[in-house]
Design a protein around this motif. Sequence first.
Motif, PDB file in Angstrom:
ATOM      1  N   MET A 120      -7.095 -63.572  10.948  1.00 50.52           N
ATOM      2  CA  MET A 120      -6.085 -62.560  10.612  1.00 50.52           C
ATOM      3  C   MET A 120      -6.507 -61.868   9.318  1.00 50.52           C
ATOM      4  O   MET A 120      -6.891 -62.510   8.358  1.00 50.52           O
ATOM      5  CB  MET A 120      -4.721 -63.233  10.446  1.00 50.52           C
ATOM      6  N   ALA A 121      -6.447 -60.574   9.350  1.00 52.47           N
ATOM      7  CA  ALA A 121      -6.851 -59.794   8.172  1.00 52.47           C
ATOM      8  C   ALA A 121      -5.927 -60.083   7.001  1.00 52.47           C
ATOM      9  O   ALA A 121      -4.757 -60.420   7.179  1.00 52.47           O
ATOM     10  CB  ALA A 121      -6.838 -58.305   8.502  1.00 52.47           C
ATOM     11  N   ASP A 122      -6.464 -59.975   5.824  1.00 54.14           N
ATOM     12  CA  ASP A 122      -5.707 -60.108   4.591  1.00 54.14           C
ATOM     13  C   ASP A 122      -4.525 -59.134   4.626  1.00 54.14           C
ATOM     14  O   ASP A 122      -4.657 -58.009   5.123  1.00 54.14           O
ATOM     15  CB  ASP A 122      -6.683 -59.795   3.453  1.00 54.14           C
ATOM     16  N   LEU A 123      -3.372 -59.563   4.108  1.00 55.94           N
ATOM     17  CA  LEU A 123      -2.175 -58.724   4.142  1.00 55.94           C
ATOM     18  C   LEU A 123      -2.414 -57.386   3.450  1.00 55.94           C
ATOM     19  O   LEU A 123      -1.953 -56.346   3.930  1.00 55.94           O
ATOM     20  CB  LEU A 123      -0.981 -59.460   3.528  1.00 55.94           C
ATOM     21  N   HIS A 124      -3.139 -57.379   2.369  1.00 50.44           N
ATOM     22  CA  HIS A 124      -3.435 -56.121   1.675  1.00 50.44           C
ATOM     23  C   HIS A 124      -4.144 -55.146   2.620  1.00 50.44           C
ATOM     24  O   HIS A 124      -3.797 -53.963   2.684  1.00 50.44           O
ATOM     25  CB  HIS A 124      -4.286 -56.386   0.433  1.00 50.44           C
ATOM     26  N   ASP A 125      -5.127 -55.645   3.359  1.00 48.58           N
ATOM     27  CA  ASP A 125      -5.863 -54.793   4.301  1.00 48.58           C
ATOM     28  C   ASP A 125      -4.957 -54.311   5.427  1.00 48.58           C
ATOM     29  O   ASP A 125      -5.036 -53.156   5.853  1.00 48.58           O
ATOM     30  CB  ASP A 125      -7.051 -55.543   4.895  1.00 48.58           C
ATOM     31  N   ASP A 184      -0.037 -53.212  -4.179  1.00 47.05           N
ATOM     32  CA  ASP A 184       0.003 -54.525  -4.822  1.00 47.05           C
ATOM     33  C   ASP A 184       0.744 -55.467  -3.887  1.00 47.05           C
ATOM     34  O   ASP A 184       1.886 -55.188  -3.499  1.00 47.05           O
ATOM     35  CB  ASP A 184       0.710 -54.439  -6.175  1.00 47.05           C
ATOM     36  N   VAL A 185       0.086 -56.561  -3.510  1.00 45.88           N
ATOM     37  CA  VAL A 185       0.695 -57.546  -2.623  1.00 45.88           C
ATOM     38  C   VAL A 185       0.761 -58.876  -3.364  1.00 45.88           C
ATOM     39  O   VAL A 185      -0.264 -59.393  -3.806  1.00 45.88           O
ATOM     40  CB  VAL A 185      -0.124 -57.691  -1.318  1.00 45.88           C
ATOM     41  N   VAL A 229       5.437 -56.390  -1.250  1.00 44.83           N
ATOM     42  CA  VAL A 229       4.482 -55.284  -1.313  1.00 44.83           C
ATOM     43  C   VAL A 229       5.054 -54.170  -2.186  1.00 44.83           C
ATOM     44  O   VAL A 229       6.194 -53.743  -1.996  1.00 44.83           O
ATOM     45  CB  VAL A 229       4.188 -54.730   0.098  1.00 44.83           C
ATOM     46  N   ARG A 230       4.245 -53.712  -3.119  1.00 47.11           N
ATOM     47  CA  ARG A 230       4.611 -52.566  -3.954  1.00 47.11           C
ATOM     48  C   ARG A 230       3.539 -51.493  -3.752  1.00 47.11           C
ATOM     49  O   ARG A 230       2.350 -51.775  -3.846  1.00 47.11           O
ATOM     50  CB  ARG A 230       4.685 -52.952  -5.425  1.00 47.11           C
ATOM     51  N   VAL A 231       4.002 -50.289  -3.456  1.00 46.79           N
ATOM     52  CA  VAL A 231       3.102 -49.163  -3.238  1.00 46.79           C
ATOM     53  C   VAL A 231       3.448 -48.063  -4.227  1.00 46.79           C
ATOM     54  O   VAL A 231       4.620 -47.725  -4.394  1.00 46.79           O
ATOM     55  CB  VAL A 231       3.233 -48.614  -1.790  1.00 46.79           C
ATOM     56  N   GLN A 232       2.428 -47.538  -4.879  1.00 46.27           N
ATOM     57  CA  GLN A 232       2.592 -46.340  -5.696  1.00 46.27           C
ATOM     58  C   GLN A 232       1.933 -45.200  -4.929  1.00 46.27           C
ATOM     59  O   GLN A 232       0.773 -45.326  -4.509  1.00 46.27           O
ATOM     60  CB  GLN A 232       1.932 -46.491  -7.058  1.00 46.27           C
ATOM     61  N   GLU A 240       4.164 -57.795  10.058  1.00 46.26           N
ATOM     62  CA  GLU A 240       4.269 -59.256   9.954  1.00 46.26           C
ATOM     63  C   GLU A 240       3.732 -59.739   8.613  1.00 46.26           C
ATOM     64  O   GLU A 240       2.666 -59.302   8.166  1.00 46.26           O
ATOM     65  CB  GLU A 240       3.471 -59.917  11.079  1.00 46.26           C
ATOM     66  N   GLY A 241       4.486 -60.591   7.958  1.00 53.34           N
ATOM     67  CA  GLY A 241       4.092 -61.145   6.672  1.00 53.34           C
ATOM     68  C   GLY A 241       4.691 -60.426   5.485  1.00 53.34           C
ATOM     69  O   GLY A 241       4.587 -60.888   4.354  1.00 53.34           O
ATOM     70  N   VAL A 242       5.341 -59.283   5.723  1.00 50.94           N
ATOM     71  CA  VAL A 242       5.953 -58.518   4.631  1.00 50.94           C
ATOM     72  C   VAL A 242       7.414 -58.908   4.504  1.00 50.94           C
ATOM     73  O   VAL A 242       8.186 -58.791   5.458  1.00 50.94           O
ATOM     74  CB  VAL A 242       5.815 -56.996   4.872  1.00 50.94           C
ATOM     75  N   ALA A 243       7.784 -59.408   3.334  1.00 47.23           N
ATOM     76  CA  ALA A 243       9.162 -59.823   3.071  1.00 47.23           C
ATOM     77  C   ALA A 243       9.967 -58.711   2.412  1.00 47.23           C
ATOM     78  O   ALA A 243      11.163 -58.567   2.666  1.00 47.23           O
ATOM     79  CB  ALA A 243       9.175 -61.067   2.179  1.00 47.23           C
ATOM     80  N   SER A 244       9.324 -57.926   1.545  1.00 50.92           N
ATOM     81  CA  SER A 244      10.021 -56.821   0.879  1.00 50.92           C
ATOM     82  C   SER A 244       9.022 -55.722   0.558  1.00 50.92           C
ATOM     83  O   SER A 244       7.822 -55.965   0.432  1.00 50.92           O
ATOM     84  CB  SER A 244      10.714 -57.297  -0.402  1.00 50.92           C
ATOM     85  N   VAL A 245       9.559 -54.507   0.437  1.00 52.50           N
ATOM     86  CA  VAL A 245       8.731 -53.337   0.165  1.00 52.50           C
ATOM     87  C   VAL A 245       9.381 -52.528  -0.954  1.00 52.50           C
ATOM     88  O   VAL A 245      10.577 -52.253  -0.908  1.00 52.50           O
ATOM     89  CB  VAL A 245       8.588 -52.441   1.423  1.00 52.50           C
ATOM     90  N   ASP A 246       8.582 -52.155  -1.939  1.00 51.03           N
ATOM     91  CA  ASP A 246       9.025 -51.295  -3.030  1.00 51.03           C
ATOM     92  C   ASP A 246       8.050 -50.127  -3.102  1.00 51.03           C
ATOM     93  O   ASP A 246       6.863 -50.325  -3.375  1.00 51.03           O
ATOM     94  CB  ASP A 246       9.032 -52.075  -4.347  1.00 51.03           C
TER      95      ASP A 246
END
Length: 96
Positions: free
Chosen positions: A1-6, A34-35, A40-43, A69-75
Amino acid sequence: MADLHDRVRDRLRTVLDPETGRDLVAMGMIYAIDVQGGHVRVQMTTTTRGCPLADFLRLGVETALQSLEGVASVDVRLVWEPAWTPDRMEPVRAGA
Protein backbone atom coordinates in the motif's frame (compact mmCIF):
# COMPACT_ATOMS: atom_id res chain seq x y z
CA MET A 1 0.00 0.00 0.00
CA ALA A 2 1.36 3.37 -0.98
CA ASP A 3 2.38 5.82 1.71
CA LEU A 4 -0.57 7.98 2.79
CA HIS A 5 1.24 11.13 1.69
CA ASP A 6 1.59 9.71 -1.84
CA ARG A 7 -2.05 8.63 -1.89
CA VAL A 8 -3.13 12.12 -0.77
CA ARG A 9 -1.09 13.66 -3.59
CA ASP A 10 -2.59 11.21 -6.09
CA ARG A 11 -6.10 12.00 -4.88
CA LEU A 12 -5.43 15.73 -5.23
CA ARG A 13 -4.82 15.05 -8.92
CA THR A 14 -8.56 14.31 -9.20
CA VAL A 15 -9.50 17.88 -8.22
CA LEU A 16 -9.65 20.00 -11.35
CA ASP A 17 -9.33 23.71 -11.92
CA PRO A 18 -12.55 24.41 -13.83
CA GLU A 19 -10.96 27.19 -15.88
CA THR A 20 -8.15 25.05 -17.31
CA GLY A 21 -9.36 21.49 -16.82
CA ARG A 22 -5.99 20.62 -15.25
CA ASP A 23 -5.63 19.14 -11.79
CA LEU A 24 -4.50 21.32 -8.89
CA VAL A 25 -1.18 19.51 -8.51
CA ALA A 26 -0.32 20.03 -12.19
CA MET A 27 -1.39 23.65 -11.86
CA GLY A 28 1.11 24.12 -9.02
CA MET A 29 -1.65 25.25 -6.68
CA ILE A 30 -0.82 22.73 -3.92
CA TYR A 31 1.93 24.27 -1.83
CA ALA A 32 2.27 21.76 1.00
CA ILE A 33 0.93 18.41 2.17
CA ASP A 34 1.53 17.44 5.78
CA VAL A 35 0.40 14.03 7.02
CA GLN A 36 0.61 13.18 10.72
CA GLY A 37 -1.00 9.80 11.33
CA GLY A 38 -4.39 10.10 9.67
CA HIS A 39 -4.50 13.88 9.97
CA VAL A 40 -3.87 15.71 6.71
CA ARG A 41 -3.13 19.41 6.32
CA VAL A 42 -2.95 20.95 2.86
CA GLN A 43 -1.80 24.44 1.98
CA MET A 44 -3.06 25.53 -1.41
CA THR A 45 -3.56 28.67 -3.40
CA THR A 46 -5.59 29.96 -6.30
CA THR A 47 -4.38 31.60 -9.47
CA THR A 48 -5.47 35.01 -8.16
CA ARG A 49 -6.03 36.28 -4.66
CA GLY A 50 -9.66 37.26 -5.31
CA CYS A 51 -10.54 34.08 -7.21
CA PRO A 52 -14.32 33.59 -7.03
CA LEU A 53 -13.78 29.80 -7.03
CA ALA A 54 -11.51 29.73 -3.98
CA ASP A 55 -14.10 28.18 -1.65
CA PHE A 56 -15.21 25.74 -4.37
CA LEU A 57 -11.63 24.55 -4.87
CA ARG A 58 -10.91 24.34 -1.12
CA LEU A 59 -14.09 22.31 -0.59
CA GLY A 60 -13.17 20.08 -3.54
CA VAL A 61 -9.82 19.27 -1.94
CA GLU A 62 -11.43 18.65 1.45
CA THR A 63 -14.12 16.39 0.00
CA ALA A 64 -11.67 14.40 -2.13
CA LEU A 65 -9.42 13.70 0.84
CA GLN A 66 -12.11 12.92 3.41
CA SER A 67 -13.12 9.79 1.49
CA LEU A 68 -9.55 8.48 1.25
CA GLU A 69 -8.85 5.39 3.35
CA GLY A 70 -6.59 6.19 6.28
CA VAL A 71 -7.57 9.86 6.51
CA ALA A 72 -9.13 10.79 9.85
CA SER A 73 -9.28 14.58 9.40
CA VAL A 74 -8.54 17.18 6.76
CA ASP A 75 -7.51 20.81 7.20
CA VAL A 76 -7.24 22.83 3.99
CA ARG A 77 -5.73 26.29 4.20
CA LEU A 78 -5.75 28.86 1.43
CA VAL A 79 -2.51 30.85 1.25
CA TRP A 80 -1.34 33.52 -1.16
CA GLU A 81 2.37 33.68 -0.37
CA PRO A 82 4.19 33.03 -2.48
CA ALA A 83 1.87 34.31 -5.16
CA TRP A 84 0.94 31.75 -7.81
CA THR A 85 2.45 32.25 -11.27
CA PRO A 86 2.25 30.08 -14.41
CA ASP A 87 5.87 29.07 -13.72
CA ARG A 88 4.52 26.78 -10.98
CA MET A 89 2.63 24.64 -13.52
CA GLU A 90 3.90 21.22 -14.57
CA PRO A 91 4.69 21.00 -18.28
CA VAL A 92 1.87 19.51 -20.36
CA ARG A 93 2.80 15.96 -21.33
CA ALA A 94 2.50 14.86 -24.94
CA GLY A 95 -0.82 13.10 -25.47
CA ALA A 96 -2.33 14.61 -22.32
